[in-house]
Design a protein around this motif. Structure first.
Motif, short mmCIF file in Angstrom:
data_model
loop_
_atom_site.label_atom_id
_atom_site.label_comp_id
_atom_site.label_asym_id
_atom_site.label_seq_id
_atom_site.Cartn_x
_atom_site.Cartn_y
_atom_site.Cartn_z
N MET A 43 0.80 -1.23 0.00
CA MET A 43 0.00 0.00 0.00
C MET A 43 0.83 1.27 0.00
O MET A 43 0.38 2.32 -0.44
CB MET A 43 -0.95 0.02 1.21
N GLY A 44 2.09 1.22 0.47
CA GLY A 44 2.86 2.43 0.71
C GLY A 44 3.06 3.33 -0.49
O GLY A 44 3.01 4.56 -0.38
N ALA A 45 3.30 2.75 -1.66
CA ALA A 45 3.61 3.55 -2.85
C ALA A 45 2.37 3.97 -3.63
O ALA A 45 2.48 4.78 -4.55
CB ALA A 45 4.56 2.77 -3.76
N ILE A 46 1.21 3.45 -3.27
CA ILE A 46 0.01 3.67 -4.09
C ILE A 46 -0.46 5.13 -4.04
O ILE A 46 -0.62 5.78 -5.08
CB ILE A 46 -1.12 2.72 -3.65
N TYR A 47 -0.66 5.67 -2.85
CA TYR A 47 -1.19 7.03 -2.73
C TYR A 47 -0.22 8.09 -3.27
O TYR A 47 -0.64 9.02 -3.97
CB TYR A 47 -1.60 7.33 -1.29
N PRO A 48 1.09 8.00 -2.97
CA PRO A 48 2.00 8.97 -3.57
C PRO A 48 1.98 8.94 -5.10
O PRO A 48 2.04 9.99 -5.75
CB PRO A 48 3.37 8.56 -3.02
N ALA A 49 1.89 7.73 -5.67
CA ALA A 49 1.85 7.61 -7.13
C ALA A 49 0.58 8.24 -7.71
O ALA A 49 0.62 8.96 -8.72
CB ALA A 49 1.94 6.14 -7.55
N LEU A 50 -0.56 8.00 -7.06
CA LEU A 50 -1.82 8.56 -7.53
C LEU A 50 -1.82 10.09 -7.43
O LEU A 50 -2.27 10.78 -8.36
CB LEU A 50 -2.99 8.00 -6.73
N GLY A 51 -1.31 10.62 -6.31
CA GLY A 51 -1.27 12.06 -6.14
C GLY A 51 -0.36 12.73 -7.15
O GLY A 51 -0.71 13.76 -7.75
N THR A 52 0.82 12.17 -7.37
CA THR A 52 1.76 12.73 -8.33
C THR A 52 1.22 12.64 -9.74
O THR A 52 1.39 13.56 -10.55
CB THR A 52 3.12 12.00 -8.24
N ALA A 53 0.55 11.53 -10.06
CA ALA A 53 -0.03 11.37 -11.40
C ALA A 53 -1.09 12.43 -11.67
O ALA A 53 -1.11 13.05 -12.74
CB ALA A 53 -0.64 9.97 -11.53
N ALA A 54 -1.97 12.66 -10.70
CA ALA A 54 -3.03 13.67 -10.88
C ALA A 54 -2.43 15.06 -11.04
O ALA A 54 -2.87 15.85 -11.88
CB ALA A 54 -3.98 13.64 -9.68
N HIS A 55 -1.40 15.35 -10.26
CA HIS A 55 -0.78 16.67 -10.29
C HIS A 55 -0.09 16.93 -11.63
O HIS A 55 -0.17 18.02 -12.19
CB HIS A 55 0.23 16.78 -9.15
N SER A 56 0.60 15.92 -12.14
CA SER A 56 1.41 16.11 -13.34
C SER A 56 0.61 15.99 -14.64
O SER A 56 1.12 16.32 -15.70
CB SER A 56 2.56 15.09 -13.36
N ALA A 57 -0.65 15.53 -14.54
CA ALA A 57 -1.43 15.27 -15.75
C ALA A 57 -2.16 16.51 -16.29
O ALA A 57 -2.70 16.47 -17.39
CB ALA A 57 -2.46 14.17 -15.47
N VAL A 58 -2.19 17.60 -15.52
CA VAL A 58 -2.99 18.76 -15.91
C VAL A 58 -2.14 20.03 -15.95
O VAL A 58 -1.02 20.06 -15.45
CB VAL A 58 -4.17 18.97 -14.93
N LYS A 59 -2.70 21.06 -16.54
CA LYS A 59 -2.04 22.36 -16.57
C LYS A 59 -2.05 22.96 -15.15
O LYS A 59 -2.88 22.61 -14.33
CB LYS A 59 -2.78 23.29 -17.53
#
Length: 469
Positions: free
Chosen positions: A365-381
């Motif tokens: 579980m440890g890497a899941i939330y950081p990956a999701l947060g970073t993905a959402a942040h980097s996917a948009v303007k």
């Protein structure tokens, strides 16, 4: 000299954001440990659950609003407003002399807490270049896991040696320091030239929908659950219609067409439903079946959080090298393995076995939330990062709430069928395993997006103006 000064400022702001994160993640675990003492002094046992429910309602409802307001007015303003409300709520909680007063104060505290986590991640995006964001998301995940460990112990120590109000007053020195640091040292890098248009109809309909849906999960009585849930779903449909017409929508529906946001939110929803449901029932199993004390049951969660902190840090470093999908899929497989092992526990399971199962779960579980947060942040303007981050947090929060409610229903139903508690718990982890499987399917559909795809390395400065190393 200027570079050194700027690095010092960035480090200072990061420490302020981490303080705010500690407050938001520590608060719930401290309060849960202290609530029996508070109830004994204030009375109002019938209102016990509302101390938690009102915080959950106000914090979850305000998340998407803070996210959009951060895009319109800047993350600095929204963060200090949220932190101010959280501190006022903490002060009022500590001074409460009735359960009703405590519930009102917790509502104020929750209104502030809704800003602390999603806006914190926006600020990190302003401060650091893309290749460093994953590392700091991992650090934030580790901090969250560690405070989850410390919270129950700290809450027990405070109520044992001091008046119970200190579980809230302890927020003040940390929060005031964080407030001053962010207010003075952090400066928004974006310019907000156009006059903001606020989607009041969208904000109202979404807030009402979230409140009613969450209330349907925590209220007793089937009629209440069906009625509140039904009206909440109707209002959610109204909100979606409003967003298609709004000039500046609170939640642009086009974001959900981006795979790492649309499918990423589903991953966060299902993982949170599985995880928070399981965390709620593992201590209950240890106390009810193994006869452990509440403090012993709390300590048994430490291996889960420690292993999560380790994998969160490692996963954060890998984000600059691998796609988000390449991090999520193995993480979810490991987490699913942990849940499969947990589904086998019974009255004969030893503490060593239980701890080893939770370590496996935590490593997944440890890497899941950081990956999701970073993905959402980097996917948009940049102008959409607030709403992207707050939406990610919203899906996780609602998923966790639904998970606890559904798992409770499963345990109650199975025990009504004549099963003992340890057998009923089997259904909890099997359901959790199914939810993780659904997360795994959603993560496969994320695509091969990487952290550095959106912002190439040839740029010489980050969003904060700090030269890349």
């Amino acid at each position: 000299m200027e570079l050194k000064k700027e690095k010092r400022r960035v480090g200072l702001v990061t420490s302020g954001v981490l303080m705010g994160l500690v407050l938001s993640s520590l608060d719930q675990t401290i309060v849960s440990t202290a609530m029996p003492t508070i109830t004994k002094e204030l009375g109002g046992l019938s209102l016990y659950s509302w101390v938690f429910a009102i915080y959950m309602l106000t914090s979850t409802t305000s998340m998407p609003i803070y996210g959009k307001m951060a895009d319109l007015f800047g993350p600095r303003k929204m963060y200090v407003i949220g932190l101010f409300l959280f501190l006022v709520g903490s002060l009022l909680c500590g001074m409460a002399n009735s359960m009703t007063g405590l519930i009102v104060a917790r509502g104020v505290q929750g209104l502030g807490a809704g800003a602390l986590m999603p806006v914190a991640f926006i600020i990190v995006g302003e401060l650091y270049p893309p290749e460093k964001r994953g590392k700091f998301q991992g650090l934030f995940g580790a901090v969250f896991a560690m405070t989850s460990i410390l919270g129950p112990s700290l809450g027990g120590i405070l109520v044992e040696h001091l008046p119970w109000g200190w579980i809230f007053f302890i927020n003040l020195p940390i929060g005031i320091a964080a407030f001053l640091i962010i207010a003075i040292a952090f400066h928004d890098q974006r310019h907000y030239d156009k006059k903001p248009v606020i989607d009041w109809y969208g904000a109202t309909s979404l807030s009402a929908a979230i409140i009613l849906i969450l209330l349907s999960l925590v209220m007793e009585g089937r009629e209440y659950k069906i009625g509140l849930g039904g009206v909440g779903i109707i209002l959610l449909g109204l909100f979606i219609w409003i967003e298609t017409k709004a000039k500046e929508p609170l939640l642009p529906l086009s974001l959900f067409r981006i795979p790492v946001i649309g499918y990423g939110n589903l991953v966060g929803f299902f993982v949170s439903a599985a995880l928070f449901g399981a965390i709620a029932y593992i201590p209950l199993f240890v106390q009810g079946v193994r006869g452990a004390s509440p403090s012993e049951a709390g300590f048994l969660l430490v291996p889960l959080m420690l292993s999560a902190a380790i994998s969160s840090t490692v996963g954060g470093k890998w984000m600059a090298k691998a796609s988000f999908r390449a991090i999520l899929i193995p993480s979810l497989i490991i987490m699913a393995t942990g849940f499969f092992l947990l589904s086998t526990i019974d009255g004969e399971t030893t503490n060593t076995q239980l701890v080893s199962y939770m370590i496996v779960t935590g490593l997944g579980m440890g890497a899941i939330y950081p990956a999701l947060g970073t993905a959402a942040h980097s996917a948009v303007k940049p102008q959409d990062r607030g709403v992207a981050m707050s939406t990610s947090q919203l899906f996780r929060s609602i998923g966790g709430t639904i998970g606890v409610s559904v798992f409770g229903t499963i345990v109650e139903w199975r025990m009504r069928e004549g099963m003992v508690f340890s057998e009923a718990m089997h259904g909890v982890f099997v359901t959790g395993l199914i939810l993780i499987g659904m997360s795994l399917i959603a993560s496969v559909l994320l695509g091969n997006t990487r952290l550095l795809d959106k912002e190439p390395r040839h740029s010489h400065t980050s969003n904060s103006g700090v030269p890349k190393q």
